[in-house]
Design an enzyme around this catalytic site. Sequence first.
Site, PDB file in Angstrom:
ATOM      1  N   ASP A  85      -2.417   6.962   2.545  1.00 32.23           N
ATOM      2  CA  ASP A  85      -1.816   7.961   1.653  1.00 32.23           C
ATOM      3  C   ASP A  85      -0.550   7.448   0.965  1.00 32.23           C
ATOM      4  O   ASP A  85       0.077   8.165   0.190  1.00 32.23           O
ATOM      5  CB  ASP A  85      -1.505   9.253   2.432  1.00 32.23           C
ATOM      6  CG  ASP A  85      -0.532   9.008   3.575  1.00 32.23           C
ATOM      7  OD1 ASP A  85      -0.096   7.840   3.758  1.00 32.23           O
ATOM      8  OD2 ASP A  85      -0.205   9.969   4.294  1.00 32.23           O
TER       9      ASP A  85
ATOM     10  N   ARG B 274      14.445   0.041   0.817  1.00 37.09           N
ATOM     11  CA  ARG B 274      14.655  -1.233   1.501  1.00 37.09           C
ATOM     12  C   ARG B 274      15.229  -2.236   0.519  1.00 37.09           C
ATOM     13  O   ARG B 274      14.802  -2.310  -0.637  1.00 37.09           O
ATOM     14  CB  ARG B 274      13.294  -1.688   2.021  1.00 37.09           C
ATOM     15  CG  ARG B 274      13.270  -2.986   2.732  1.00 37.09           C
ATOM     16  CD  ARG B 274      12.050  -3.096   3.620  1.00 37.09           C
ATOM     17  NE  ARG B 274      10.821  -3.339   2.870  1.00 37.09           N
ATOM     18  CZ  ARG B 274       9.643  -3.572   3.453  1.00 37.09           C
ATOM     19  NH1 ARG B 274       9.536  -3.568   4.772  1.00 37.09           N
ATOM     20  NH2 ARG B 274       8.576  -3.786   2.735  1.00 37.09           N
TER      21      ARG B 274
ATOM     22  N   ASP C 243       1.472 -11.318   6.835  1.00 38.05           N
ATOM     23  CA  ASP C 243       1.946 -10.463   5.740  1.00 38.05           C
ATOM     24  C   ASP C 243       3.254  -9.783   6.107  1.00 38.05           C
ATOM     25  O   ASP C 243       3.840  -9.083   5.280  1.00 38.05           O
ATOM     26  CB  ASP C 243       0.882  -9.401   5.383  1.00 38.05           C
ATOM     27  CG  ASP C 243       0.405  -8.635   6.594  1.00 38.05           C
ATOM     28  OD1 ASP C 243      -0.041  -9.276   7.562  1.00 38.05           O
ATOM     29  OD2 ASP C 243       0.493  -7.392   6.598  1.00 38.05           O
TER      30      ASP C 243
ATOM     31  N   GLY D 180       0.813  -1.218   0.000  1.00 36.46           N
ATOM     32  CA  GLY D 180       0.000   0.000   0.000  1.00 36.46           C
ATOM     33  C   GLY D 180       0.844   1.265   0.000  1.00 36.46           C
ATOM     34  O   GLY D 180       0.384   2.345  -0.367  1.00 36.46           O
TER      35      GLY D 180
HETATM   36  P1  AMP Z   1       1.959  -2.958   8.050  1.00 38.27           P
HETATM   37  O1  AMP Z   1       1.187  -3.091   9.305  1.00 38.27           O
HETATM   38  O2  AMP Z   1       2.905  -1.807   7.997  1.00 38.27           O
HETATM   39  O3  AMP Z   1       2.627  -4.229   7.663  1.00 38.27           O
HETATM   40  O4  AMP Z   1       0.876  -2.626   6.907  1.00 38.27           O
HETATM   41  C1  AMP Z   1      -0.286  -3.382   6.699  1.00 38.27           C
HETATM   42  C2  AMP Z   1      -0.891  -3.011   5.363  1.00 38.27           C
HETATM   43  O5  AMP Z   1      -1.268  -1.644   5.341  1.00 38.27           O
HETATM   44  C3  AMP Z   1       0.047  -3.225   4.181  1.00 38.27           C
HETATM   45  O6  AMP Z   1      -0.717  -3.688   3.102  1.00 38.27           O
HETATM   46  C4  AMP Z   1       0.577  -1.823   3.940  1.00 38.27           C
HETATM   47  O7  AMP Z   1       1.004  -1.661   2.623  1.00 38.27           O
HETATM   48  C5  AMP Z   1      -0.637  -0.960   4.271  1.00 38.27           C
HETATM   49  N1  AMP Z   1      -0.268   0.401   4.698  1.00 38.27           N
HETATM   50  C6  AMP Z   1       0.344   0.763   5.831  1.00 38.27           C
HETATM   51  N2  AMP Z   1       0.504   2.101   5.885  1.00 38.27           N
HETATM   52  C7  AMP Z   1      -0.020   2.614   4.762  1.00 38.27           C
HETATM   53  C8  AMP Z   1      -0.163   3.930   4.219  1.00 38.27           C
HETATM   54  N3  AMP Z   1       0.283   5.009   4.850  1.00 38.27           N
HETATM   55  N4  AMP Z   1      -0.771   4.057   3.016  1.00 38.27           N
HETATM   56  C9  AMP Z   1      -1.224   2.985   2.353  1.00 38.27           C
HETATM   57  N5  AMP Z   1      -1.122   1.722   2.808  1.00 38.27           N
HETATM   58  C10 AMP Z   1      -0.528   1.526   3.994  1.00 38.27           C
HETATM   59 MG    MG Z   2       3.561  -5.103   6.396  1.00 37.94          MG
END
Ligand code: AMP
Ligand code: MG
Length: 491
Positions: free
Chosen positions: A118, A169, A245, A85
């Site tokens: 965002d 990364r 994930d 995302g």
């Molecule tokens: P995470 O908890 O960081 O592993 O993220 C979980 C999901 O939310 C993943 O699919 C990320 O890509 C999405 N995600 C986290 N932060 C954002 C953001 N600011 N904008 C869009 N997608 C996000």
């Molecule tokens: Mg993640």
Amino acid sequence: MLNFNNTFVTLPEYFYQEVNPTKVTNPSLIKFNYKLAEELGLYDSRLEDITNIFSGNIICPGSQPIAQVYAGHQFGHFVPRLGDGRAILLGEVFDSNGYRKDIQLKGSGRTPYSRGGDGRAWLGPVIREYIISEFMHNLAVPTTRSLAAVLTGEDIYRQEALPGAILTRVASSHIRIGNFEYFAAKDDTEALKLLADYVIDRHYPLIKNDTNPYLSLLGQVLKKQSLLVAKWMSIGFIHGVMNTDNMSISGETIDYGPCAFMDYYDQNMVFSSIDNYGRYAYNNQPKICQWNLSCLAEALLPIIDSNKDHSIELCTEALNSFNQDFKSNFYRLMIGKIGLDGELLEDFMLVQDLLDLMQKYKADFTLTFRYLSKIVDENNDLSSFLKLFDEEANTSSELNLWLSKWRLRLKSHNLDLSKISHRMDLINPAFIPRNHKIEEMIEKAHLNNDYSLMNDFLEIMENPFQEQDIFRKYFFAPENKALNYVTFCGT
Ligand code: AMP
Ligand code: MG
């Protein structure tokens, strides 16, 4: 320039979506990892080029930017479509050892999987990930790496306006358990096979000709992950958000969000603000890892054997080996930390007794092991070691009793004590990126544009096993053990 050689994009287009990073107005470079860049074949680039490439403003020739699709179990609940995302994969390159690496921008704008988000990141989590991932690497823990951190020159909005930033990364790949779960939930056996074959080719080529390569794949990931979690725990690391994930198929630590190193030891320690039930607490990490692997197994069931019952039987047998695998990794590492080189249950009992005392008297995790090396000889001064424990420990005989048992066991090694002590100092880091210092580092960078703390840490991590007086202020935990450190998801 990076010499891209991309393979993920050769998979069918429903594995990803093409998407370019969103351009930013006024990028500036915070940090660039020149050493890593060289390993990736990136030499002599001008500062301006580096800034433009790693802010997403320029797409290098050969780069084919995509966002990958995946699903995932988040805190136990299945989400059928997550995907990158706020991350965009620029492509793959070979490093100087011939290993294929993904180069990915994190925080580079919206993608088709952003949903309400965002697609951006703010400076704080970018600094955290840069420092912690590079620290992990220097502590010999498999991890994604950080190549660059860039300020976008744009504010992003959380509860307040914050400076936007992008992290580059580097990973062996960004394929997660969730990539398999995505296709399994769609009953797309064809895609599962394609993905599994791709992963085997890329990460586990030696199992390609096994009788059941997909079952072997599960076994390989299990082995990597059981070692990874054991390594985390041997340095007091809590990942914080071990959703499926966020678990890499290659066995690298990935997705540094609300992670942290513990100061004083508490086996039930939780840092993440959203982990209300301690699902991802320090001591729960092996159990959760096994649970995540069972999600991988479930996704792989249809390609492991066409007879579901038989497939379940095979996977269950594989999953049952996790506990033993984890324990032997963890025991070996912890036994090494106290200067022994046995792999006996008896030796581990010694470790367990020490951990119990550390828990009871709130001893600093990192320094307890570090200071043990200074007192292998019973004639050495104990006071610094004792100071790590709550005062009540000094009035009890438990610690002394433990020390005598430990020394007796050390003696049975028939090794020079100074050799043992030296060996311990190469295993037990003197420095870890302590939470209060990370917070200070972020605050200074954010409010004063002051990166001196970050620079100090980058220098410390060149040799975290060396006690350096100039960095003494980074050595200790805060005095007040009652301070409850809380981390937030890295958005
Ligand atoms: P995470 O908890 O960081 O592993 O993220 C979980 C999901 O939310 C993943 O699919 C990320 O890509 C999405 N995600 C986290 N932060 C954002 C953001 N600011 N904008 C869009 N997608 C996000
Ligand atoms: Mg993640």
